[in-house]
Design a protein around this motif. Structure first.
Motif, mmCIF file in Angstrom:
data_model
loop_
_atom_site.group_PDB
_atom_site.id
_atom_site.type_symbol
_atom_site.label_atom_id
_atom_site.label_comp_id
_atom_site.label_asym_id
_atom_site.label_seq_id
_atom_site.Cartn_x
_atom_site.Cartn_y
_atom_site.Cartn_z
ATOM 1 N N GLU A 37 0.935 -1.175 -0.024
ATOM 2 C CA GLU A 37 0.103 -0.115 -0.059
ATOM 3 C C GLU A 37 0.931 1.180 0.053
ATOM 4 O OE1 GLU A 37 -4.196 -0.341 2.201
ATOM 5 O OE2 GLU A 37 -2.595 -0.621 3.260
ATOM 6 N N ASP A 38 1.890 1.267 0.922
ATOM 7 C CA ASP A 38 2.753 2.503 1.021
ATOM 8 C C ASP A 38 3.605 2.757 -0.243
ATOM 9 O OD1 ASP A 38 1.698 2.972 3.461
ATOM 10 O OD2 ASP A 38 3.437 1.905 4.545
ATOM 11 N N GLY A 79 4.992 -2.258 -10.464
ATOM 12 C CA GLY A 79 6.222 -1.691 -9.964
ATOM 13 C C GLY A 79 6.659 -2.081 -8.321
ATOM 14 N N ILE A 80 5.831 -3.142 -7.964
ATOM 15 C CA ILE A 80 6.154 -3.577 -6.792
ATOM 16 C C ILE A 80 6.971 -5.051 -6.776
ATOM 17 C CG2 ILE A 80 5.081 -4.753 -4.540
ATOM 18 C CD1 ILE A 80 4.356 -1.881 -4.947
ATOM 19 N N PRO A 81 8.126 -4.892 -5.887
ATOM 20 C CA PRO A 81 9.104 -6.125 -6.059
ATOM 21 C C PRO A 81 8.372 -7.436 -5.380
ATOM 22 C CG PRO A 81 10.152 -4.426 -5.064
ATOM 23 C CD PRO A 81 8.770 -3.849 -5.153
ATOM 24 N N TYR A 82 8.551 -8.623 -5.834
ATOM 25 C CA TYR A 82 7.983 -9.750 -5.159
ATOM 26 C C TYR A 82 8.878 -11.031 -5.470
ATOM 27 C CZ TYR A 82 5.943 -11.585 -9.541
ATOM 28 O OH TYR A 82 5.697 -12.118 -10.824
ATOM 29 N N THR A 119 2.751 -11.980 2.722
ATOM 30 C CA THR A 119 2.713 -10.328 2.775
ATOM 31 C C THR A 119 3.130 -9.773 4.291
ATOM 32 O OG1 THR A 119 0.326 -10.146 3.363
ATOM 33 C CG2 THR A 119 1.150 -10.330 0.832
ATOM 34 N N GLN A 120 3.322 -8.539 4.076
ATOM 35 C CA GLN A 120 3.431 -7.983 5.628
ATOM 36 C C GLN A 120 2.039 -7.672 6.256
ATOM 37 O OE1 GLN A 120 6.361 -4.827 5.178
ATOM 38 N NE2 GLN A 120 7.704 -5.995 4.123
ATOM 39 N N ALA A 153 -4.734 -8.841 0.794
ATOM 40 C CA ALA A 153 -6.061 -8.873 -0.299
ATOM 41 C C ALA A 153 -5.767 -8.152 -1.415
ATOM 42 C CB ALA A 153 -7.140 -7.880 0.630
ATOM 43 N N LEU A 154 -4.773 -7.099 -1.477
ATOM 44 C CA LEU A 154 -4.381 -6.694 -2.901
ATOM 45 C C LEU A 154 -4.051 -7.702 -3.822
ATOM 46 C CD1 LEU A 154 -2.537 -3.158 -1.311
ATOM 47 C CD2 LEU A 154 -4.946 -3.512 -2.589
#
Lengths: 59, 451
Positions: free
Chosen positions: B4-5, B68-71, B212-213, B219-220
């Motif tokens: 989210e952040d 753009g989120i690293p996973y 996730t954290q 949920a996202l």
């Protein structure tokens, strides 16, 4: 109860006897817990195995 | 950092996707010698996907919160052109020529793949102590296991290497490492996330889900990866509504099992669980004592189904005994000796138990239990000692203790999440279980319990 050593020798002779020795206690415990459960089943209970009559699946 | 952040910072142009990928790679390479969370690190691919995400942002193309989120992906999610080992020597050189459904969806969502995480061999175990690719270590104490089988994914998220990672859960393999590593692990309802292109272990028990954290982050990810897929025979038609409509715990009926889940629990877990119940009650939830229909029997049923399905799948490799680790080989041998009638009867008992569990949902909206009765065991530890009634100690196999509270939920196919239960010392997990297809509520309640 199942004679796991005899079963392994007949059905899976490629499993070495020392490997069979190691897994027999686990199989005996599992069987002892499972047989009374299976004995409760009535004929109207269907298996939860899924068969889907559509095309596709794993390549 | 939380999805989210990061999503907010990316859209505010405070940071770019390439900068996030570079920072993620820096952390992964710094931690890899200590934690061994990855089998393959995809440096070049990560930067390519990150550049694409930035280009899309620049053009005004927004693919949603994962852009753009690293996973990371557990190394049993097939990725075209990137080695996918399943944690086994058998597939050491397997480079798929197609992508699994989850990777297809995450690429479409613009997420940035950093690599493939370590796991228990074939996902068939809970230690992630892998004889072929090395032991994955717990970020909170590297002498301890991270849990498994998705141990690398749990370690990578908990150590802040990636914002989320995908795991698979056949007998607790998402929730256990979430509990031992101190992150969130969500196992959706069976059929909600496509298994297409993942390496199966026990097809009727395998579930794919995020680590996730936070629960909101899970949920996202679920919004991006859920949905019907014709290529997976167990995929469920129809989209889930991810809006639970719940913004407080007031009036929530929390089922607290009177049986099974309170026995043989270590004091740290029992105390933290008790505190969580008090927090829920203080927030307006009602605690309802319920009787959980025979989880011990369901665990037995689950083990027979899993051993039968896994051994059937791996039968073609039975002439390569030397290529399997000892623990996995012993399980595969056991499965080969089970009778077809036992497998069918286990699946019939599954139908029966599912019916008995349906009645629980008339009393409770969700059920709370500890995720595991113990804290993360030491690497190499094989037994847990419990004080018996006669004051003598009795041992329990670490694998059975670790899976005792989670395996039944795979047999039932219900949604369940593990969230961190305590803030200091070794982590423990709170398991929140919901009725089938009530995934949104489970994650909403988890988010409210996080505070």
């Amino acid at each position: 109860m199942t004679d796991w050593k005899a079963l392994a020798a007949a059905r899976c002779p490629d499993i070495p006897s020392d490997a069979v020795e190691r897994i027999v206690p686990s199989l005996e415990k599992l069987e002892a817990a499972f047989r009374p459960l299976a004995a409760q089943l009535t004929e109207d209970v269907e298996a939860a195995v899924v068969f889907t009559n559509v095309a596709g699946g794993e390549r | 950092m939380k999805i989210e952040d990061l999503a907010r910072r990316l859209r505010a142009r405070v940071v770019s996707a390439v900068e996030l990928a570079q920072e993620s790679l820096r952390r992964i390479h710094a931690e890899q010698p200590h934690l061994n969370a990855f089998i393959t690190i995809t440096d070049e691919l990560a930067l390519t996907q990150a550049r694409q995400a930035d280009e899309d942002f620049a053009k005004g193309i927004d693919r949603g919160p994962l852009q753009g989120i690293p996973y990371a992906l557990k190394d049993l999610f097939r990725t075209r052109g990137v080695r996918t080992t399943g944690g086994t020597k058998i597939y050491a050189d397997h480079v798929p020529d197609y992508d699994c459904a989850v990777y297809e969806k995450l690429r479409a969502a613009g997420a940035v793949l950093m690599g493939k995480t370590g796991l228990h061999e074939l996902a068939y175990g809970v230690t992630s102590n892998n004889p072929h690719y090395g032991a994955v270590r717990n970020p909170h104490d590297p002498s301890r296991i991270p849990g498994g089988s998705s141990g690398g994914s749990g370690a990578a998220v908990a150590a802040g290497m990636v914002s989320f990672a995908m795991g698979s859960d056949t007998g607790g393999s998402i929730r256990i490492p979430a509990a031992y590593c101190g992150c969130v692990g969500f196992k959706p309802t069976y059929g909600v996330v496509s298994r297409y292109g993942t390496m199966p272990l026990g097809g009727s028990l395998d579930h794919m889900g995020p680590m996730t954290q936070t629960a909101r982050d899970s949920a996202l990810v679920m919004r991006a990866i859920g949905g019907f897929d014709l290529r997976d025979g167990s995929s469920v038609v129809g989209a889930l509504n991810w809006e639970s409509g719940r913004d407080s715990l007031k009036g929530l009926r929390v089922g607290v099992p009177e049986n099974f889940y309170g026995a043989r629990v270590c004091p740290e877990v029992a105390d933290a669980f008790s505190q969580a119940l008090k927090r829920a009650e203080a927030a307006g939830a009602g605690l309802i004592p319920v009787r959980a229909p025979d989880p011990e029997a369901i665990n037995v049923i689950g083990r027979i189904i899993l051993m039968s399905e896994a051994s059937a799948l791996m039968e073609r490799y039975e002439d390569r005994r030397a290529d399997f680790g000892a623990d996995v080989l012993a399980l595969l041998d056991q499965g080969r000796l089970l009778a077809a009638a036992d497998y069918i009867n286990a699946q019939r008992l599954r139908t029966k138990m599912r019916g008995e569990w349906d009645a629980v949902w008339s009393q409770a909206d969700v059920i709370f239990t500890p995720t595991a009765p113990i804290l993360a065991p030491l690497i190499g530890q094989t037994e847990v000692e419990w004080q018996a009634n006669n004051k003598e100690t009795e041992g329990e196999d670490v694998r059975l203790a670790t899976t005792r509270f989670v395996r039944a939920i795979n047999v039932l196919g219900l949604p369940a999440v593990s969230i961190p239960l305590k803030k200091s010392g070794l982590p423990a997990g709170l398991q929140i279980i919901g009725r089938g297809f009530d995934d949104a509520r489970v994650l909403a309640v988890a988010g409210l319990m996080e505070g």
